[in-house]
Enzyme design. Structure first.
Site, short mmCIF file in Angstrom:
data_model
loop_
_atom_site.label_atom_id
_atom_site.label_comp_id
_atom_site.label_asym_id
_atom_site.label_seq_id
_atom_site.Cartn_x
_atom_site.Cartn_y
_atom_site.Cartn_z
N HIS A 196 1.37 -1.40 -0.26
CA HIS A 196 0.07 0.30 0.18
C HIS A 196 0.94 1.39 0.12
O HIS A 196 0.79 1.96 1.14
CB HIS A 196 -1.35 0.38 1.12
CG HIS A 196 -1.86 0.36 1.06
ND1 HIS A 196 -3.39 -0.23 1.25
CD2 HIS A 196 -2.34 1.64 0.18
CE1 HIS A 196 -3.97 1.19 1.22
NE2 HIS A 196 -3.70 1.90 0.44
N ASP A 226 1.14 -4.94 -7.02
CA ASP A 226 1.10 -3.04 -7.32
C ASP A 226 2.34 -2.73 -6.04
O ASP A 226 2.80 -3.29 -5.04
CB ASP A 226 0.47 -2.53 -6.90
CG ASP A 226 -0.97 -2.35 -5.66
OD1 ASP A 226 0.04 -2.77 -4.02
OD2 ASP A 226 -1.43 -1.49 -5.34
C1 LIG Z 1 -4.27 8.79 -4.19
C2 LIG Z 1 -4.28 7.38 -3.90
C3 LIG Z 1 -5.25 7.20 -2.95
C4 LIG Z 1 -5.36 5.65 -2.93
N1 LIG Z 1 -6.33 4.96 -2.30
C5 LIG Z 1 -6.58 3.52 -2.03
C6 LIG Z 1 -7.70 3.62 -1.32
O1 LIG Z 1 -8.95 4.06 -1.71
N2 LIG Z 1 -8.20 1.92 -1.38
C7 LIG Z 1 -6.58 1.09 -1.38
O2 LIG Z 1 -6.75 0.33 -1.25
N3 LIG Z 1 -5.49 1.67 -2.09
C8 LIG Z 1 -5.44 2.73 -2.27
N4 LIG Z 1 -3.62 3.66 -2.93
C9 LIG Z 1 -3.18 2.52 -3.34
C10 LIG Z 1 -2.97 2.18 -4.43
O3 LIG Z 1 -4.10 1.30 -4.66
C11 LIG Z 1 -1.27 1.01 -4.66
O4 LIG Z 1 -1.89 -0.03 -3.78
C12 LIG Z 1 -0.22 2.13 -3.74
O5 LIG Z 1 -0.43 3.33 -4.73
C13 LIG Z 1 1.02 1.88 -4.48
O6 LIG Z 1 0.93 1.03 -6.36
P1 LIG Z 1 1.39 2.55 -7.06
O7 LIG Z 1 3.38 2.71 -6.26
O8 LIG Z 1 1.03 2.16 -8.38
O9 LIG Z 1 1.17 3.76 -7.14
C14 LIG Z 1 -4.68 4.76 -3.20
C15 LIG Z 1 -3.66 5.42 -3.49
C16 LIG Z 1 -3.13 6.30 -4.17
C17 LIG Z 1 -1.44 7.30 -4.66
#
Ligand SMILES: Cc1cc2nc3c(=O)[nH]c(=O)nc-3n(C[C@H](O)[C@H](O)[C@H](O)COP(=O)(O)O)c2cc1C
Length: 298
Positions: A196, A226
């Site tokens: 996360h 992710d």
């Molecule tokens: C602005 C933002 C909002 C997010 N909101 C959620 C959410 O509501 N629920 C969730 O499971 N993950 C949420 N995430 C986490 C993403 O799903 C993901 O796990 C995380 O950003 C890692 O991926 P990345 O490195 O490609 O960003 C959020 C991430 C960002 C950047």
């Protein structure tokens, strides 16, 4: 030097980036062919294993950000994921035509969770699930997100959510073999290996633990990854180590801000083309035939 000083020891995003970059690729050109990046997921076909991440609150980035992001995924013929957000927002997201996985927070109130699962089903979501890694805050209390209290869920509660829907139920935030096995036992239909975006310091990079989880799951359910996916090479490494598809979040923010749905689409297509480029040069004709032995650890 300035850059280096800013990195906090234990920063999981930094550790994850370093792990991605420690994985190197050999090349296999003989008997090669043009690669096919098509993904089959929950009985449906998509052009790419690159999916949007379960994001939320994108109105800060662009008006109607979540729906615009979903539209971009739809234009790329990719799976869209949606995180926290109200029912009206999910209706706008699914209204774009994007095939969407709706992730619901681990709210304290299970009746509210069941209501949101039923609503996602009514909206035509392709799957529904929970980011179970959002139960606690960093100081050892229950998390409160946008004023709503969270709780950790038991395997029995997971079973209840699985039984409550005809949609595949997925769990996001699996970062141990123990949780992966509990998910399997509960009848969960997919897991996202994720920390996360660094919810805890020193979290193991998803790609480091992925092979252990893949061994435990034995292809019974799809595994997604992710956290820190920024390039087609990153996508390739995740797939080579056993992921079925990846979610991309932060790397889509600038394209969303600057060019809306077209920007998201273009970035997802370019990640897919980069992936295809690596597949071609490593002898992978399709996603099912990416050979983990092309990976070398630096
Ligand atoms: C602005 C933002 C909002 C997010 N909101 C959620 C959410 O509501 N629920 C969730 O499971 N993950 C949420 N995430 C986490 C993403 O799903 C993901 O796990 C995380 O950003 C890692 O991926 P990345 O490195 O490609 O960003 C959020 C991430 C960002 C950047």
């Amino acid at each position: 030097m300035e850059e280096m000083k800013k990195i906090k020891p234990g920063d999981s995003n930094h550790i994850t980036r370093e792990y991605f970059d420690s994985l190197l690729l050999e090349m296999r050109h003989l008997d090669g062919s043009l690669p096919d990046t098509k993904l089959e997921l929950f009985g449906e076909r998509f052009s790419t294993p690159v999916m949007t991440a379960a994001l939320s609150h994108l109105d800060n980035v662009r008006e109607n950000g979540m729906a615009v992001m979903a539209e971009g995924a739809h234009l790329a013929d990719a799976v869209s994921w949606a995180g926290m957000g109200d029912e009206e927002e999910l209706e706008k997201i699914t209204g774009t035509g994007a095939r969407t996985v709706k992730i619901i927070k681990p709210y304290k109130d299970n009746a509210y969770i069941l209501k949101r699962i039923a609503h996602a089903e009514k909206c035509g979501a392709m799957a529904v699930g929970m980011d179970m890694d959002h139960a606690f805050s960093g100081n050892g209390s229950y998390d409160v997100v946008c004023g709503m209290e969270m709780r950790p869920k038991s395997a029995e509660e997971l079973k209840e959510f699985v039984r409550a829907t005809s949609l595949p139920f997925v769990v996001k935030g699996v970062l141990s073999v123990k949780d992966a096995v509990k998910c399997l036992e509960a009848g969960v239909k997919g897991i996202v290996v994720s920390h996360h975006h660094g919810i805890m310091d020193y979290a193991v990079p998803p790609l480091l633990i992925l092979p252990e989880i893949v061994r435990a799951v034995q292809k019974q359910i799809p595994i997604f990854v992710d956290c820190g996916v920024e390039s087609g090479a990153d996508v390739f490494k995740a797939l080579a180590l056993g992921a079925d598809a990846v979610c991309v979040g932060r790397a889509l923010m600038d394209p969303l801000r600057e060019n809306g749905a077209q920007g998201v689409r273009d970035k997802m297509v370019s990640l897919t083309e980069e992936l295809a480029g690596v597949m071609a040069r490593t002898g992978a004709p399709d996603l099912a035939h990416i050979d983990p032995s092309v990976i070398w650890k630096r």
